[in-house]
Scaffold this motif. Structure first.
Motif, mmCIF file in Angstrom:
data_model
loop_
_atom_site.group_PDB
_atom_site.id
_atom_site.type_symbol
_atom_site.label_atom_id
_atom_site.label_comp_id
_atom_site.label_asym_id
_atom_site.label_seq_id
_atom_site.Cartn_x
_atom_site.Cartn_y
_atom_site.Cartn_z
ATOM 1 N N GLU A 1 0.862 -1.177 0.000
ATOM 2 C CA GLU A 1 0.000 0.000 0.000
ATOM 3 C C GLU A 1 0.899 1.228 0.000
ATOM 4 N N LEU A 2 0.736 2.070 -1.010
ATOM 5 C CA LEU A 2 1.578 3.250 -1.142
ATOM 6 C C LEU A 2 1.093 4.403 -0.280
ATOM 7 N N ASP A 3 2.044 5.178 0.221
ATOM 8 C CA ASP A 3 1.756 6.418 0.928
ATOM 9 C C ASP A 3 1.431 7.491 -0.104
ATOM 10 N N GLU A 4 1.023 8.656 0.384
ATOM 11 C CA GLU A 4 0.897 9.837 -0.468
ATOM 12 C C GLU A 4 2.265 10.513 -0.496
ATOM 13 N N GLY A 5 2.646 11.011 -1.620
ATOM 14 C CA GLY A 5 3.914 11.728 -1.721
ATOM 15 C C GLY A 5 4.444 11.638 -3.133
ATOM 16 N N PRO A 6 5.367 12.536 -3.485
ATOM 17 C CA PRO A 6 5.832 12.599 -4.866
ATOM 18 C C PRO A 6 6.552 11.339 -5.353
ATOM 19 N N VAL A 7 7.351 10.702 -4.503
ATOM 20 C CA VAL A 7 8.078 9.505 -4.939
ATOM 21 C C VAL A 7 7.112 8.338 -5.127
ATOM 22 N N ALA A 8 6.199 8.146 -4.190
ATOM 23 C CA ALA A 8 5.198 7.084 -4.323
ATOM 24 C C ALA A 8 4.326 7.321 -5.554
ATOM 25 N N ASN A 9 3.966 8.576 -5.805
ATOM 26 C CA ASN A 9 3.140 8.894 -6.972
ATOM 27 C C ASN A 9 3.886 8.627 -8.275
ATOM 28 N N GLU A 10 5.168 8.952 -8.316
ATOM 29 C CA GLU A 10 5.953 8.678 -9.527
ATOM 30 C C GLU A 10 6.066 7.175 -9.766
ATOM 31 N N LEU A 11 6.273 6.421 -8.708
ATOM 32 C CA LEU A 11 6.316 4.960 -8.832
ATOM 33 C C LEU A 11 4.998 4.456 -9.424
ATOM 34 N N TRP A 12 3.887 4.914 -8.882
ATOM 35 C CA TRP A 12 2.560 4.508 -9.354
ATOM 36 C C TRP A 12 2.383 4.815 -10.841
ATOM 37 N N ASP A 13 2.835 6.010 -11.243
ATOM 38 C CA ASP A 13 2.668 6.448 -12.630
ATOM 39 C C ASP A 13 3.506 5.633 -13.615
ATOM 40 N N ARG A 14 4.536 4.950 -13.131
ATOM 41 C CA ARG A 14 5.416 4.174 -14.016
ATOM 42 C C ARG A 14 5.003 2.707 -14.134
ATOM 43 N N PRO B 1 10.590 6.731 2.543
ATOM 44 C CA PRO B 1 9.459 5.820 2.741
ATOM 45 C C PRO B 1 8.400 6.063 1.669
ATOM 46 N N VAL B 2 7.887 4.971 1.093
ATOM 47 C CA VAL B 2 6.839 5.089 0.073
ATOM 48 C C VAL B 2 5.620 4.231 0.383
ATOM 49 N N GLY B 3 5.693 3.352 1.397
ATOM 50 C CA GLY B 3 4.541 2.518 1.714
ATOM 51 C C GLY B 3 4.860 1.415 2.697
ATOM 52 N N ARG B 4 3.916 0.455 2.768
ATOM 53 C CA ARG B 4 4.029 -0.691 3.690
ATOM 54 C C ARG B 4 3.568 -1.954 2.988
ATOM 55 N N GLN C 1 17.459 -14.662 -5.825
ATOM 56 C CA GLN C 1 18.389 -13.688 -6.390
ATOM 57 C C GLN C 1 18.246 -13.650 -7.915
ATOM 58 N N ASN C 2 18.160 -12.475 -8.490
ATOM 59 C CA ASN C 2 18.064 -12.230 -9.936
ATOM 60 C C ASN C 2 16.763 -12.706 -10.579
ATOM 61 N N GLU C 3 15.804 -13.101 -9.776
ATOM 62 C CA GLU C 3 14.501 -13.501 -10.317
ATOM 63 C C GLU C 3 13.822 -12.281 -10.931
ATOM 64 N N THR C 4 13.130 -12.483 -12.034
ATOM 65 C CA THR C 4 12.380 -11.385 -12.639
ATOM 66 C C THR C 4 11.113 -11.133 -11.825
ATOM 67 N N LEU C 5 10.886 -9.881 -11.495
ATOM 68 C CA LEU C 5 9.691 -9.475 -10.752
ATOM 69 C C LEU C 5 8.887 -8.526 -11.636
ATOM 70 N N ARG C 6 7.577 -8.638 -11.529
ATOM 71 C CA ARG C 6 6.673 -7.725 -12.214
ATOM 72 C C ARG C 6 5.944 -6.921 -11.142
ATOM 73 N N ILE C 7 5.956 -5.604 -11.290
ATOM 74 C CA ILE C 7 5.281 -4.723 -10.350
ATOM 75 C C ILE C 7 4.126 -4.078 -11.107
ATOM 76 N N GLU C 8 2.924 -4.267 -10.594
ATOM 77 C CA GLU C 8 1.732 -3.758 -11.282
ATOM 78 C C GLU C 8 0.712 -3.246 -10.294
ATOM 79 N N ALA C 9 -0.192 -2.431 -10.776
ATOM 80 C CA ALA C 9 -1.272 -1.904 -9.936
ATOM 81 C C ALA C 9 -2.187 -3.037 -9.506
ATOM 82 N N SER C 10 -2.616 -3.005 -8.262
ATOM 83 C CA SER C 10 -3.564 -3.994 -7.752
ATOM 84 C C SER C 10 -4.948 -3.687 -8.289
ATOM 85 N N LYS C 11 -5.669 -4.712 -8.643
ATOM 86 C CA LYS C 11 -7.016 -4.528 -9.155
ATOM 87 C C LYS C 11 -8.058 -4.571 -8.042
ATOM 88 N N GLY C 12 -7.603 -4.912 -6.814
ATOM 89 C CA GLY C 12 -8.550 -5.063 -5.716
ATOM 90 C C GLY C 12 -8.585 -3.934 -4.759
#
Length: 122
Positions: free
Chosen positions: A17-30, A95-98, A111-122
């Motif tokens: 869960e992301l906090d409010e703030g410019p860094v968290a918002n930029e992460l979300w936008d990407r 800090p950007v979230g928890r 180690q070195n595993e590919t991770l996908r970061i995406e918006a939660s649909k729930g």
């Protein structure tokens, strides 16, 4: 409503869960992003370039379950366990979230595993 993202690996699914703030918002936008995992103790981190993330917060210790952006390494850090590595108050973490779900899945990421970061649909 809070913004949530999912970090997915081969076996892991971690909800943040992301906090409010410019860094968290930029992460979300990407989102969505793909990156490679790095393990350091009980910390999981991975490169995420956020070009405008120049926030220089008051350095502070972090706790288990925190998610932070590590500007010098351009990395998102998930603190899944022992944070002794990160108790140095001079470490520049933003800090950007928890982590709010799947904490136990942190140990499934390799180690070195590919991770996908995406918006939660729930």
């Amino acid at each position: 409503m809070a913004k949530r993202l999912i970090v997915r690996g081969e076996e892991a699914e971690i909800t943040v869960e992301l906090d409010e703030g410019p860094v968290a918002n930029e992460l979300w936008d990407r989102l969505p992003l793909e990156t490679r995992a790095t393990l350091r103790g009980e910390e999981l981190y991975f490169p995420v370039l956020l070009p405008t993330a120049t926030e220089a917060p008051e350095p502070k210790a972090v706790e288990v379950g925190d998610v932070a952006y590590w500007l010098p390494e351009h990395a998102l850090c998930l603190l899944c366990g022992n944070t002794d590595v990160r108790t140095d108050k001079d470490d520049p973490l933003t800090p950007v979230g928890r982590i709010v779900g799947g904490m136990e899945d942190c140990g499934l990421v390799r180690q070195n595993e590919t991770l996908r970061i995406e918006a939660s649909k729930g």
